[in-house]
Write an enzyme that holds these catalytic residues in place. Structure first.
Site, PDB file in Angstrom:
ATOM      1  N   ASP A 124      40.611  31.763  42.948  1.00 57.72           N
ATOM      2  CA  ASP A 124      40.137  31.763  41.562  1.00 57.72           C
ATOM      3  C   ASP A 124      39.875  30.309  41.131  1.00 57.72           C
ATOM      4  OD1 ASP A 124      40.064  33.852  39.086  1.00 57.72           O
ATOM      5  OD2 ASP A 124      40.887  31.965  38.365  1.00 57.72           O
ATOM      6  N   ASP A 250      37.854  43.081  45.340  1.00 55.29           N
ATOM      7  CA  ASP A 250      37.674  42.148  44.228  1.00 55.29           C
ATOM      8  C   ASP A 250      36.220  42.166  43.777  1.00 55.29           C
ATOM      9  OD1 ASP A 250      37.825  40.177  42.346  1.00 55.29           O
ATOM     10  OD2 ASP A 250      37.964  38.525  43.773  1.00 55.29           O
ATOM     11  N   HIS A 280      41.777  41.077  43.243  1.00 56.04           N
ATOM     12  CA  HIS A 280      41.469  39.672  42.963  1.00 56.04           C
ATOM     13  C   HIS A 280      42.677  38.782  43.241  1.00 56.04           C
ATOM     14  CE1 HIS A 280      39.401  36.274  41.243  1.00 56.04           C
ATOM     15  NE2 HIS A 280      40.372  36.080  40.368  1.00 56.04           N
TER      16      HIS A 280
END
Length: 301
Positions: A124, A250, A280
């Site tokens: 991320d 994801d 995710h």
């Protein structure tokens, strides 16, 4: 710059997070404000570090199941909380958060600790920032493990990201625990959800979390496009070992591993992995598998 600090007692009841706190004092390059950044630092101090970088809206708690096994394998493990998250200080205004400020804060932290021989695991925003650190200090990094992230240069976005961006800006109360739970394929326990909410006693502490989605440079008009293009030029010459481990569940980053495999020389002929059944936040869904990927990557040299 007004700076907020989550009281220590907010973290008192968190289970499975037995790590002693470490802090680094930073000076914001723009305002001159003092900021305190928190990080986990476990294992032998003289060992080459494994740097675990979290994203939005999580914190180093995300890596609680990584630290023990990696230390047991003989490694030093470092997991910072980005400014605005976890036990780190939190500027109170959304305008205080920019992509370049985040890179600057983490650059100053990295050089203050003088980390070298780093194995980076990033996911991320840990990748959006962490890969910029690699581009700025390639000599400090020995290898990379890239998971569910990207380094966008204004050329578009996924439907999953568009939905996340819209939700993040419209929801009245920013539900941190709900968001992390929604990014996993297993259901987090109530105590785990509470741990993700702990850094944010009220909405005033969430300005960084609110702002992050708007900072992703998905259009040519976004700030940091030029800086990310420059970073890609460095990564295009990065020939140290690179593996990817993206998840198959994801919606935000699905397929994002391909650009790293195609453009980064160190990713050629490496055993890249698609984590089956991972969301995710694959750190929550498949911690043992991801730890094994990191250790295998290190052991292969």
């Amino acid at each position: 710059m007004q700076v907020l600090r989550t009281p220590d007692e907010a973290f008192a009841g968190i289970a499975d997070y037995p790590f002693a706190p470490h802090y680094c004092d930073l000076t914001d390059r723009v305002s001159g404000a003092a900021l305190r950044l928190h990080y986990i630092d476990e294992g032998p101090a003289d060992a080459a570090p494994i740097l675990l970088m979290h994203g939005e809206p999580s914190w180093s708690y995300l890596y609680r199941n990584f630290v023990g096994p990696l230390v047991a394998a003989g490694h030093r493990v470092i997991a910072p909380d980005l400014i605005g998250f976890g036990k780190s200080d939190k500027p109170a205004s959304r305008d205080d958060y920019t992509y370049e400020r985040h890179v600057g804060w983490m650059s100053d932290w990295l050089t203050a600790l003088d980390l070298k021989g780093i194995t980076l695991f990033c996911q991320d925003w840990g990748g959006l920032i962490g890969l910029r650190l690699v581009a700025a200090f390639p000599e400090r990094f020995a290898r990379l493990v890239i998971a569910n992230t990207g380094l966008p240069i204004g050329t578009g976005w996924s439907e999953g990201f568009a939905a996340w961006l819209a939700f993040s800006q419209k929801v009245e109360t920013f539900p941190v625990g709900f968001i992390v739970n929604g990014g996993t394929t297993r259901d987090l326990t109530s105590s785990e959800i509470a741990a993700y909410e702990a850094p944010f006693p009220n909405e005033g502490f969430k300005e960084g979390a609110r702002q992050f989605p708007t900072l992703v440079p998905i259009t040519p008009e976004h700030a940091s496009v030029a800086e990310n293009i420059a970073a890609w030029q460095v990564l295009a010459g990065f020939d140290k070992p690179v593996v990817t481990c993206f998840s198959d569940k994801d919606a935000v980053t699905h397929g994002g591993e391909r650009i790293f495999i195609e453009r980064v020389p160190g990713a050629k002929h490496q055993p890249h992995t698609i984590v089956k059944g991972g969301g995710h936040f694959l750190q929550e869904d498949a911690p043992d598998e991801v730890v094994a990927i990191i250790l295998d990557h290190i052991n292969r040299g």
